[in-house]
Design a protein around this motif. Structure first.
Motif, short mmCIF file in Angstrom:
data_model
loop_
_atom_site.label_atom_id
_atom_site.label_comp_id
_atom_site.label_asym_id
_atom_site.label_seq_id
_atom_site.Cartn_x
_atom_site.Cartn_y
_atom_site.Cartn_z
N PRO A 195 0.79 -1.34 0.21
CA PRO A 195 0.03 -0.01 -0.14
C PRO A 195 0.86 1.26 -0.16
CG PRO A 195 -0.02 -1.05 2.18
CD PRO A 195 0.75 -1.92 1.33
N GLY A 196 0.25 2.26 -0.64
CA GLY A 196 0.79 3.71 -0.48
C GLY A 196 0.35 4.44 0.55
N ALA A 197 0.32 5.61 0.30
CA ALA A 197 -0.17 6.58 1.40
C ALA A 197 -1.51 6.11 2.01
CB ALA A 197 -0.33 7.87 0.90
N HIS A 198 -2.06 6.69 3.20
CA HIS A 198 -3.29 6.13 3.71
C HIS A 198 -4.16 6.55 2.86
CE1 HIS A 198 -6.09 5.42 6.58
NE2 HIS A 198 -6.81 6.70 6.63
N SER A 199 -5.32 5.43 2.57
CA SER A 199 -6.42 5.33 1.71
C SER A 199 -6.23 5.48 0.47
CB SER A 199 -7.41 6.43 2.20
OG SER A 199 -7.05 7.74 1.88
N ARG A 200 -4.94 5.54 0.01
CA ARG A 200 -4.65 5.69 -1.58
C ARG A 200 -4.91 4.39 -2.04
NH1 ARG A 200 0.55 8.44 -4.52
NH2 ARG A 200 -0.38 8.66 -6.56
N LYS A 201 -5.87 4.20 -3.13
CA LYS A 201 -6.10 2.72 -3.61
C LYS A 201 -5.27 2.23 -4.76
CE LYS A 201 -9.69 2.19 -0.80
NZ LYS A 201 -9.48 3.21 0.15
N PRO A 202 -4.81 1.01 -5.11
CA PRO A 202 -4.11 0.83 -6.28
C PRO A 202 -4.86 1.09 -7.59
CG PRO A 202 -5.08 -1.21 -5.16
CD PRO A 202 -5.28 0.00 -4.37
N PRO A 203 -4.11 1.45 -8.77
CA PRO A 203 -4.78 1.96 -9.92
C PRO A 203 -5.19 0.29 -10.60
CG PRO A 203 -2.57 2.07 -9.96
CD PRO A 203 -2.76 2.01 -8.79
N LEU A 204 -6.33 0.30 -10.83
CA LEU A 204 -7.01 -0.84 -11.29
C LEU A 204 -7.44 -0.76 -12.80
CD1 LEU A 204 -8.91 -2.26 -8.47
CD2 LEU A 204 -6.46 -2.55 -8.94
N GLY A 205 -7.40 0.40 -13.49
CA GLY A 205 -8.07 0.64 -14.87
C GLY A 205 -7.58 -0.38 -15.82
N LYS A 206 -6.12 -0.80 -15.90
CA LYS A 206 -5.58 -1.43 -16.65
C LYS A 206 -6.18 -3.07 -16.50
CE LYS A 206 -1.32 -2.72 -18.82
NZ LYS A 206 0.39 -2.42 -18.80
N LEU A 207 -6.34 -3.41 -15.38
CA LEU A 207 -6.98 -4.78 -15.09
C LEU A 207 -8.39 -4.89 -15.51
CD1 LEU A 207 -5.42 -5.75 -11.55
CD2 LEU A 207 -4.98 -6.89 -13.74
N LEU A 208 -9.26 -3.90 -15.28
CA LEU A 208 -10.71 -3.85 -15.48
C LEU A 208 -11.09 -3.71 -16.97
CD1 LEU A 208 -11.96 -2.04 -12.07
CD2 LEU A 208 -11.66 -4.49 -12.61
N LEU A 209 -10.14 -3.30 -17.74
CA LEU A 209 -10.38 -2.76 -18.96
C LEU A 209 -11.13 -3.84 -19.95
CD1 LEU A 209 -10.20 -0.21 -20.84
CD2 LEU A 209 -7.80 -1.16 -21.96
N GLU A 210 -10.67 -5.16 -19.91
CA GLU A 210 -11.34 -6.17 -20.53
C GLU A 210 -12.64 -6.67 -20.01
OE1 GLU A 210 -8.71 -9.48 -20.42
OE2 GLU A 210 -8.88 -9.69 -18.23
N HIS A 211 -12.88 -5.96 -19.02
CA HIS A 211 -14.22 -6.32 -18.49
C HIS A 211 -15.36 -5.19 -18.73
CE1 HIS A 211 -12.53 -9.64 -16.08
NE2 HIS A 211 -11.70 -8.85 -15.68
N ILE A 212 -15.04 -4.03 -19.34
CA ILE A 212 -15.87 -3.24 -19.59
C ILE A 212 -16.59 -3.18 -20.89
CG2 ILE A 212 -16.00 -0.57 -20.13
CD1 ILE A 212 -13.49 -0.10 -18.63
N PRO A 213 -17.92 -3.34 -20.72
CA PRO A 213 -18.83 -3.66 -21.83
C PRO A 213 -18.89 -2.09 -22.41
CG PRO A 213 -20.30 -3.15 -20.09
CD PRO A 213 -18.77 -3.01 -19.53
N GLY A 214 -19.75 -2.29 -23.94
CA GLY A 214 -20.01 -1.05 -24.48
C GLY A 214 -19.02 -0.95 -25.67
N PRO A 215 -19.06 0.46 -26.39
CA PRO A 215 -17.93 0.59 -27.36
C PRO A 215 -16.70 0.92 -26.76
CG PRO A 215 -19.62 2.49 -26.90
CD PRO A 215 -20.05 1.38 -26.12
N LYS A 216 -15.60 0.86 -27.62
CA LYS A 216 -14.39 1.07 -27.40
C LYS A 216 -13.50 2.30 -28.26
CE LYS A 216 -14.15 -2.54 -24.74
NZ LYS A 216 -15.56 -3.07 -24.65
N PRO A 217 -12.75 2.91 -27.84
CA PRO A 217 -12.14 2.86 -26.32
C PRO A 217 -13.39 3.19 -25.24
CG PRO A 217 -11.40 4.82 -27.54
CD PRO A 217 -12.29 4.04 -28.44
N ALA A 218 -13.13 2.84 -24.01
CA ALA A 218 -14.02 2.97 -23.12
C ALA A 218 -14.08 4.52 -22.52
CB ALA A 218 -14.06 1.96 -21.92
N LYS A 219 -15.11 4.86 -22.10
CA LYS A 219 -15.10 6.14 -21.49
C LYS A 219 -15.02 5.98 -19.78
CE LYS A 219 -17.26 8.84 -25.11
NZ LYS A 219 -18.34 9.85 -25.54
N CYS A 220 -14.07 6.45 -19.13
CA CYS A 220 -13.94 6.03 -17.50
C CYS A 220 -13.99 7.12 -16.86
CB CYS A 220 -12.71 5.22 -17.75
SG CYS A 220 -12.44 3.69 -18.48
#
Length: 395
Positions: free
Chosen positions: A323-348
């Protein structure tokens, strides 16, 4: 086998993702993942990994300045795990959830400890020779408090544009080719360039990743926002959760149904020290070494569309990182990209954001918090490509 380890390590150094149990468990280096958003700057590992951990076998977390009081504070504050008969109904349900997840979490941690090649690199990855770059300024801007002031609509920030062929190292903000002054709060600010941008507010300097935008404002009507923001062809919703049972019940029974979220799944974020041990005992009742991420779909018929447009939410179950600084969450965009439905590129979009990512919209009352230049190191000899920063107007 050695060749496989070498390939996995090489891939990890490039991507920041190391698979531990196929696609069920992955280890992440948030710094490498975040650095994909920047061209002229990099995240300082020692600034990101600023938390300090002790080496005792129970894995208790020690923050800076507390080491000298560790032994006494442990004696006073360490709480015994209550008996099951002493727990109220919600606490018993929370303990049951924990026991259900425990075998999966143990397998994930065992897989990490068996990845000796990865563990051997962690301390070097986290230090990276930049230990002197981890001190924060005492006058750090508190955007949450500023946003509450009546003067908030009057605050402005300066945005810096550099010339495309500027190769001078360490160009100061005051030597920008063009500076634009725009309102800071309640204003959608976009960096449309394929290059990092710089901004200045009061005495602080901020780094904005390429192709990103942010809006600094309160999210008081968040309960009504998700259905409005969800794409009509499908959207993935991911919500970080604490281990409070009351909140978990509210999200599952009220919030997700109100948003129209279906086919909910759960990921676990397991927090470890640089040596691979958990930040605290797995069965610690008052402080779990993991957090939950609840995910689900809006406007998606999973049975008919899942395999055709995106990968189902079943391939990743445990995410492991230091973990980084307190309450800083890890970036998950790259992991979740393949799970995103709809047109590509996804709007996040990230709500309640505290940092920015290339290609994303960050919305909250402090999206510039981790964009402070003290978290960054500047690369040498980079050329700034053409582009610019736009204010897209008040909402």
């Amino acid at each position: 086998m050695e060749h496989s380890f070498f390939d996995e390590l090489k891939s990890f150094m490039e991507s920041g993702i190391y698979p531990l149990l196929g696609s069920t468990v992955v280890f992440l280096d948030p710094v490498r993942l975040l650095n994909e958003s920047y061209s002229r700057f990099t995240i300082s590992p020692s600034a990101y990994y600023s938390r300090r951990f002790d080496s005792n076998p129970n894995g208790d977390l020690v923050r800076e300045g507390e080491a000298e009081n560790l032994s006494e504070s442990k004696k006073r504050k360490r709480k015994r795990k209550p008996k099951l008969s002493d727990l109220n109904e919600r606490e018993r349900e929370a303990e049951k959830r924990h026991q259900d997840a425990r075998p999966l979490l143990l397998r994930a941690h065992r897989a990490l400890l068996e990845a000796s090649d990865l563990l051997g690199m962690l301390s070097k990855i986290i230090d990276n020779g930049s230990s002197s770059h981890c001190r924060r300024r005492a006058d750090e801007v508190n955007f949450v408090e500023l946003g509450k002031l009546w003067q908030a609509p009057l605050f402005e920030m300066s945005l810096c544009s550099r010339a495309p062929n500027n190769v001078d190292e360490g160009v100061e903000f005051d030597h920008c080719v063009e500076r634009t002054v725009i309102p800071l709060f309640n204003n959608l600010i976009s960096n449309e360039a394929n290059d990092d941008a710089e901004a200045k507010f009061q005495s602080s300097r901020y780094i904005l990743p390429s192709r990103s935008c942010f809006q600094m404002s309160d999210l008081r009507q968040v309960r009504d926002l998700i259905p409005e923001l969800a794409h009509t062809e499908g959207a993935l919703v991911a919500l970080w959760m604490t281990n409070r049972e009351k909140l978990r019940i509210f999200v599952e029974k009220e919030l997700f149904p109100a948003w129209g979220v279906t086919d909910a799944a759960i990921f676990y974020w397991m927090k470890v020290k640089p040596d691979g041990s958990l930040i605290c005992d797995l069965d610690s009742f008052h402080h779990r070494p993991y957090e939950c991420l609840l995910l689900g779909y809006v406007n998606v018929n999973v049975d008919s569309e899942c395999l055709a447009t995106h990968k189902c939410l079943r391939s990743i179950q445990v995410i492991v990182s230091v973990p980084g600084a307190h309450s800083r969450k890890p970036p998950l965009g790259k992991l979740l990209l393949e799970h995103i439905p709809g047109p590509k590129p996804a709007k996040c979009i990230e709500l309640f954001a505290r940092e920015m990512v290339a290609g994303w919209t960050s919305w909250g009352n402090e999206p510039l918090h981790f964009q402070d230049s003290t978290y960054f190191l500047e690369k040498e000899g980079n050329i700034a490509p053409p582009g610019g920063i736009n204010s897209l107007g008040n909402n």
